[in-house]
Design a protein around this motif. Structure first.
Motif, PDB file in Angstrom:
ATOM      1  N   SER A   1      29.655 124.039  17.917  1.00 34.61           N
ATOM      2  CA  SER A   1      31.009 124.128  17.358  1.00 34.61           C
ATOM      3  C   SER A   1      31.377 125.553  16.935  1.00 34.61           C
ATOM      4  O   SER A   1      32.524 125.828  16.609  1.00 34.61           O
ATOM      5  N   GLU A   2      30.401 126.472  16.931  1.00 37.44           N
ATOM      6  CA  GLU A   2      30.685 127.866  16.568  1.00 37.44           C
ATOM      7  C   GLU A   2      31.193 128.690  17.750  1.00 37.44           C
ATOM      8  O   GLU A   2      31.588 129.845  17.573  1.00 37.44           O
ATOM      9  N   GLY A   3      31.154 128.122  18.935  1.00 37.87           N
ATOM     10  CA  GLY A   3      31.673 128.848  20.100  1.00 37.87           C
ATOM     11  C   GLY A   3      33.127 129.221  19.861  1.00 37.87           C
ATOM     12  O   GLY A   3      33.885 128.419  19.342  1.00 37.87           O
TER      13      GLY A   3
ATOM     14  N   GLY B   1      30.089 119.504  12.519  1.00 41.67           N
ATOM     15  CA  GLY B   1      31.168 118.879  13.282  1.00 41.67           C
ATOM     16  C   GLY B   1      30.758 118.541  14.708  1.00 41.67           C
ATOM     17  O   GLY B   1      31.538 118.718  15.647  1.00 41.67           O
ATOM     18  N   VAL B   2      29.523 118.076  14.876  1.00 43.68           N
ATOM     19  CA  VAL B   2      29.028 117.732  16.210  1.00 43.68           C
ATOM     20  C   VAL B   2      28.380 116.355  16.157  1.00 43.68           C
ATOM     21  O   VAL B   2      27.558 116.087  15.276  1.00 43.68           O
ATOM     22  N   ARG B   3      28.762 115.459  17.072  1.00 42.47           N
ATOM     23  CA  ARG B   3      28.114 114.151  17.118  1.00 42.47           C
ATOM     24  C   ARG B   3      27.958 113.648  18.547  1.00 42.47           C
ATOM     25  O   ARG B   3      28.749 113.983  19.428  1.00 42.47           O
ATOM     26  N   LEU B   4      26.926 112.871  18.746  1.00 43.85           N
ATOM     27  CA  LEU B   4      26.587 112.368  20.075  1.00 43.85           C
ATOM     28  C   LEU B   4      26.411 110.872  19.995  1.00 43.85           C
ATOM     29  O   LEU B   4      25.682 110.367  19.136  1.00 43.85           O
ATOM     30  N   GLN B   5      27.084 110.151  20.894  1.00 44.00           N
ATOM     31  CA  GLN B   5      26.913 108.709  20.954  1.00 44.00           C
ATOM     32  C   GLN B   5      26.580 108.332  22.389  1.00 44.00           C
ATOM     33  O   GLN B   5      27.248 108.783  23.316  1.00 44.00           O
ATOM     34  N   GLY B   6      25.553 107.517  22.581  1.00 46.65           N
ATOM     35  CA  GLY B   6      25.202 107.156  23.948  1.00 46.65           C
ATOM     36  C   GLY B   6      24.338 105.932  24.032  1.00 46.65           C
ATOM     37  O   GLY B   6      23.917 105.371  23.013  1.00 46.65           O
ATOM     38  N   HIS B   7      24.103 105.502  25.256  1.00 44.47           N
ATOM     39  CA  HIS B   7      23.145 104.422  25.479  1.00 44.47           C
ATOM     40  C   HIS B   7      22.418 104.681  26.785  1.00 44.47           C
ATOM     41  O   HIS B   7      22.912 105.420  27.645  1.00 44.47           O
ATOM     42  N   SER B   8      21.255 104.067  26.877  1.00 42.11           N
ATOM     43  CA  SER B   8      20.357 104.427  27.969  1.00 42.11           C
ATOM     44  C   SER B   8      19.627 103.208  28.505  1.00 42.11           C
ATOM     45  O   SER B   8      19.093 102.398  27.750  1.00 42.11           O
ATOM     46  N   GLY B   9      19.669 103.065  29.820  1.00 45.52           N
ATOM     47  CA  GLY B   9      18.899 102.018  30.506  1.00 45.52           C
ATOM     48  C   GLY B   9      18.304 102.606  31.764  1.00 45.52           C
ATOM     49  O   GLY B   9      18.581 103.771  32.089  1.00 45.52           O
ATOM     50  N   GLN B  10      17.496 101.863  32.483  1.00 46.31           N
ATOM     51  CA  GLN B  10      16.875 102.400  33.690  1.00 46.31           C
ATOM     52  C   GLN B  10      16.804 101.352  34.788  1.00 46.31           C
ATOM     53  O   GLN B  10      16.563 100.186  34.504  1.00 46.31           O
TER      54      GLN B  10
ATOM     55  N   ASN C   1      36.461 126.984  14.344  1.00 48.24           N
ATOM     56  CA  ASN C   1      37.646 127.824  14.123  1.00 48.24           C
ATOM     57  C   ASN C   1      38.922 127.002  13.960  1.00 48.24           C
ATOM     58  O   ASN C   1      40.020 127.530  14.018  1.00 48.24           O
ATOM     59  N   GLY C   2      38.746 125.673  13.809  1.00 53.80           N
ATOM     60  CA  GLY C   2      39.903 124.840  13.514  1.00 53.80           C
ATOM     61  C   GLY C   2      40.643 124.319  14.732  1.00 53.80           C
ATOM     62  O   GLY C   2      41.645 123.618  14.601  1.00 53.80           O
ATOM     63  N   GLY C   3      40.142 124.632  15.917  1.00 52.79           N
ATOM     64  CA  GLY C   3      40.786 124.146  17.149  1.00 52.79           C
ATOM     65  C   GLY C   3      40.721 122.621  17.254  1.00 52.79           C
ATOM     66  O   GLY C   3      40.121 121.950  16.423  1.00 52.79           O
ATOM     67  N   LYS C   4      41.339 122.114  18.287  1.00 53.75           N
ATOM     68  CA  LYS C   4      41.434 120.672  18.520  1.00 53.75           C
ATOM     69  C   LYS C   4      40.063 120.092  18.889  1.00 53.75           C
ATOM     70  O   LYS C   4      39.273 120.730  19.576  1.00 53.75           O
TER      71      LYS C   4
END
Ligand code: 0T9
Length: 382
Positions: A59-61, A142-151, A176-179
């Motif tokens: 998020s600092e990019g 301000g970073v989050r990851l949601q996922g699921h995994s199968g094979q 920096n407050g962007g969207k």
């Protein structure tokens, strides 16, 4: 089977034979003891964050391009943990414990140097086929990851091909407050080689993609020995605009160094440094559905070579699960997930996969949406 213990050679040979009959899900197949791992698949989502600083720094990019590059850097940094940890720690890839429905795993990477605390919540949302849902969040960053995994697995005669199902959605609130931005992450295919010798290891194959809501796409191509560099575990990646114009490229080894531009360019990432394992509450403090507590006796049996005890404990767990399913059927109740809600079509996936222009990606996929109100819930009543 040079790496198979003498007394298990016959068992390994018959396991390989049964692989030929397997129909897509080998998680429930019985395998010889030397190849068993004491760790459940519900622990694997922790591999997404063994470089918590890379995760937090996304998020600092300063602009879209820099953030996409940081997403790619973090993604590549997860691969060595995901796909080589068992070889490093246990000498070869091993067969993980097959999670029960409802199994839970919680972990945390503490706040170091003000980067913010990162939390992990995992729930087994299907037993047959096995599907694991996960949620990882660094609120401060301000970073989050949601996922699921199968094979889905198939046997070629010498290797196991694994097609991963599921996807992950990364949500980034730029500092920096962007969207807010979203990134769809599709999952690479893998091949398990070295089966015949009894020392399996993973090589990544084909490609996967990261599609940003900003329009930027990263595509990652994987090759083993003898293709781009003559080195195993190699990749090339490009970031391109929605018009398909290449913005930047990267290449190298996902287990080592990679470079920006060509193989002689500036360092993009060096993954040879230390990884930060997730912190988990001691088993004695865990609730009954938490993975390490649930499997504690099976794991002990595997670790100490007491396979009879491990087998008996495993049978107990499986019988208890069977009884639960029967009770549910007879009372027409169904199992309820604790932390996730199943949706037939993930709206983020739908929007982002349309931008991806990837004919191989279906337009709709289901998902397990994290319930934010359960963020501080630990365990379920028995
Ligand atoms: C998601 C990862 C996944 C899970 C594992 C294929 C595999 C189960 C799924 C894909 C993680 O983000 C990344 C890493 C390793 C993958 C596992 C490797 C593996 O061997 C198992 C399968 C089910 C087996 O246990 C194969 C049997 C065995 C005899 C070979 C070691």
């Amino acid at each position: 089977g040079a790496d198979v213990p003498q007394e298990q050679k016959a068992g390994w040979a018959s396991f390989i034979k049964s692989l030929a009959q397997m129909t897509g899900d080998l998680s429930s197949m019985t395998a010889p003891p030397f190849i068993l791992s004491p760790t459940s698949l519900t622990e694997f989502p922790a591999y997404w964050c063994e470089h918590p600083a890379h995760f937090a720094q996304i998020s600092e990019g300063k602009d879209e391009k820099e953030r996409m590059e940081r997403v790619l850097r973090w993604f590549i940094s997860t691969l060595s943990a995901q796909y080589t940890t068992r070889n490093e720690k246990m000498g070869s890839e091993k067969k993980p414990l097959n999670p029960v429905l409802g199994e839970l795993f919680y972990g945390v990477w503490p706040d170091v140097d003000g980067r913010g605390e990162t939390r992990l919540i995992v729930e087994q949302v299907s037993h047959h086929p096995p599907i694991t849902a996960y949620y990882i969040e660094n609120k401060k960053a301000g970073v989050r990851l949601q996922g699921h995994s199968g094979q889905k697995t198939s046997f070629t005669g010498t290797a196991i091909n694994v097609k991963q199902s599921g996807h992950a959605i990364l949500t980034v609130q730029p500092r920096n407050g962007g969207k807010e931005e979203k990134y769809l992450i599709t999952l690479p295919k893998l091949r398990i080689e070295g089966i015949v010798w009894g020392s399996p290891y993973i090589e990544l194959t084909d490609t996967n993609a990261i599609q940003s809501s900003t329009g930027l796409t990263a595509q990652i191509d994987y090759k083993g020995k003898g293709y781009f560099t003559g080195k195993s575990h190699s990749f090339k990646a490009t970031i391109a605009t929605s018009a398909g114009k290449s913005v930047s490229s990267y290449e190298g080894q996902w287990v080592g160094k990679s470079h920006i531009g060509g193989s002689k360019g500036p360092i993009f990432l060096d993954t040879t440094g230390p990884k930060e394992e997730v912190s988990v509450r001691d088993v004695t403090e865990q609730t009954d559905w938490e993975s390490r507590k649930l499997w504690v006796n099976v794991a002990k049996g595997i670790r100490t070579g007491n396979y009879d005890a491990a087998g008996k404990e495993k049978t107990n767990i499986e019988n208890e699960q069977r009884q639960r399913r029967k009770d549910e059927a007879s009372s027409s109740r169904s199992w309820e997930h604790l932390h996730f809600t199943h949706v037939e079509s993930d709206s983020d996936y739908q929007v982002l996969s349309a931008l991806l222009h990837d004919k191989l990606t279906p337009p709709h996929e289901d998902a397990y949406v994290f319930k934010p109100e359960t963020m501080n819930v630990v365990g379920r009543p028995n």
